[in-house]
Design a protein around this motif. Structure first.
Motif, mmCIF file in Angstrom:
data_model
loop_
_atom_site.group_PDB
_atom_site.id
_atom_site.type_symbol
_atom_site.label_atom_id
_atom_site.label_comp_id
_atom_site.label_asym_id
_atom_site.label_seq_id
_atom_site.Cartn_x
_atom_site.Cartn_y
_atom_site.Cartn_z
ATOM 1 N N ALA A 29 0.839 -1.209 0.000
ATOM 2 C CA ALA A 29 0.000 0.000 0.000
ATOM 3 C C ALA A 29 0.864 1.245 0.000
ATOM 4 C CB ALA A 29 -0.942 -0.008 1.199
ATOM 5 N N ALA A 30 1.935 1.226 0.771
ATOM 6 C CA ALA A 30 2.846 2.371 0.795
ATOM 7 C C ALA A 30 3.623 2.470 -0.515
ATOM 8 C CB ALA A 30 3.799 2.240 1.976
ATOM 9 N N THR A 31 4.027 1.337 -1.064
ATOM 10 C CA THR A 31 4.791 1.322 -2.314
ATOM 11 C C THR A 31 3.977 1.920 -3.457
ATOM 12 O OG1 THR A 31 5.998 -0.645 -1.628
ATOM 13 C CG2 THR A 31 5.964 -0.162 -3.977
ATOM 14 N N TYR A 32 2.700 1.551 -3.540
ATOM 15 C CA TYR A 32 1.845 2.024 -4.618
ATOM 16 C C TYR A 32 1.107 3.309 -4.264
ATOM 17 C CZ TYR A 32 2.479 -2.580 -6.730
ATOM 18 O OH TYR A 32 3.005 -3.711 -7.286
ATOM 19 N N ASP A 35 -4.877 4.418 -2.282
ATOM 20 C CA ASP A 35 -5.919 5.056 -1.486
ATOM 21 C C ASP A 35 -7.178 4.193 -1.441
ATOM 22 O OD1 ASP A 35 -6.677 5.387 -4.086
ATOM 23 O OD2 ASP A 35 -7.088 7.515 -3.940
ATOM 24 N N MET A 36 -7.161 3.050 -2.150
ATOM 25 C CA MET A 36 -8.305 2.166 -2.208
ATOM 26 C C MET A 36 -7.825 0.723 -2.305
ATOM 27 S SD MET A 36 -11.192 1.769 -5.200
ATOM 28 C CE MET A 36 -11.382 3.520 -5.343
ATOM 29 N N ALA A 37 -8.539 -0.172 -1.621
ATOM 30 C CA ALA A 37 -8.254 -1.600 -1.729
ATOM 31 C C ALA A 37 -9.560 -2.336 -1.995
ATOM 32 C CB ALA A 37 -7.618 -2.124 -0.456
ATOM 33 N N ILE A 38 -9.522 -3.224 -2.964
ATOM 34 C CA ILE A 38 -10.660 -4.080 -3.272
ATOM 35 C C ILE A 38 -10.222 -5.499 -2.925
ATOM 36 C CG2 ILE A 38 -12.220 -4.918 -5.060
ATOM 37 C CD1 ILE A 38 -11.572 -2.262 -6.577
ATOM 38 N N LEU A 67 -3.946 -2.324 6.102
ATOM 39 C CA LEU A 67 -4.306 -1.326 5.088
ATOM 40 C C LEU A 67 -4.706 -0.005 5.730
ATOM 41 C CD1 LEU A 67 -6.291 -3.615 2.625
ATOM 42 C CD2 LEU A 67 -4.027 -2.598 2.245
ATOM 43 N N ILE A 68 -5.472 -0.070 6.806
ATOM 44 C CA ILE A 68 -5.858 1.157 7.519
ATOM 45 C C ILE A 68 -4.614 1.852 8.056
ATOM 46 C CG2 ILE A 68 -7.018 2.031 9.584
ATOM 47 C CD1 ILE A 68 -9.172 -0.168 9.063
ATOM 48 N N GLN A 74 -10.179 3.834 1.510
ATOM 49 C CA GLN A 74 -11.381 3.081 1.163
ATOM 50 C C GLN A 74 -11.020 1.611 1.014
ATOM 51 O OE1 GLN A 74 -13.394 4.613 -2.265
ATOM 52 N NE2 GLN A 74 -13.186 6.718 -1.608
ATOM 53 N N ILE A 75 -11.761 0.754 1.723
ATOM 54 C CA ILE A 75 -11.532 -0.684 1.648
ATOM 55 C C ILE A 75 -12.866 -1.345 1.313
ATOM 56 C CG2 ILE A 75 -10.806 -2.747 2.892
ATOM 57 C CD1 ILE A 75 -9.099 -0.855 4.665
ATOM 58 N N PHE A 76 -12.889 -2.085 0.226
ATOM 59 C CA PHE A 76 -14.086 -2.795 -0.211
ATOM 60 C C PHE A 76 -13.832 -4.284 -0.049
ATOM 61 C CE2 PHE A 76 -13.841 1.182 -2.471
ATOM 62 C CZ PHE A 76 -15.127 1.687 -2.340
ATOM 63 N N LEU A 77 -14.652 -4.955 0.752
ATOM 64 C CA LEU A 77 -14.507 -6.386 1.014
ATOM 65 C C LEU A 77 -15.674 -7.124 0.370
ATOM 66 C CD1 LEU A 77 -12.972 -8.659 2.463
ATOM 67 C CD2 LEU A 77 -14.360 -8.176 4.485
#
Length: 91
Positions: A29-32, A35-38, A67-68, A74-77
């Motif tokens: 997440a830091a590398t990329y 701001d959003m994870a699906i 991730l938080i 934004q995290i979509f599960l």
């Protein structure tokens, strides 16, 4: 004509359990600067690990917490898609 390209800036993990995906997540997440994870995960835990609901749940919780903490806003599960397996019956 519109051409769609596969975006290579992702941390997709095909064929992994939730625990394996957490281990491989590292600092993606830091590398990329995500701001959003699906997230669509857990099926392999249920199909391959004899229905390890507790292990999958703990690993998914670890992924979301990481991730938080990495600043993903934004995290979509996704819900696991039901299907029949050859070895374990029905997921």
């Amino acid at each position: 004509m519109m051409i769609h390209y596969f975006d290579p800036e992702h941390q997709a993990q095909w064929g992994q359990t939730a625990g394996e995906a957490f281990t491989l997540l590292g600092n993606a997440a830091a590398t990329y600067a995500a701001d959003m994870a699906i997230i669509h995960i857990g099926t392999n835990d249920l199909a391959l690990n004899n229905g390890d609901v507790a292990g999958a749940s703990a690993a998914i919780d670890n992924i979301i917490t990481k991730l938080i903490n990495d600043g993903v806003a934004q995290i979509f599960l996704a819900q696991i898609i039901p299907y029949a397996t050859d070895s374990n019956g029905y997921v």
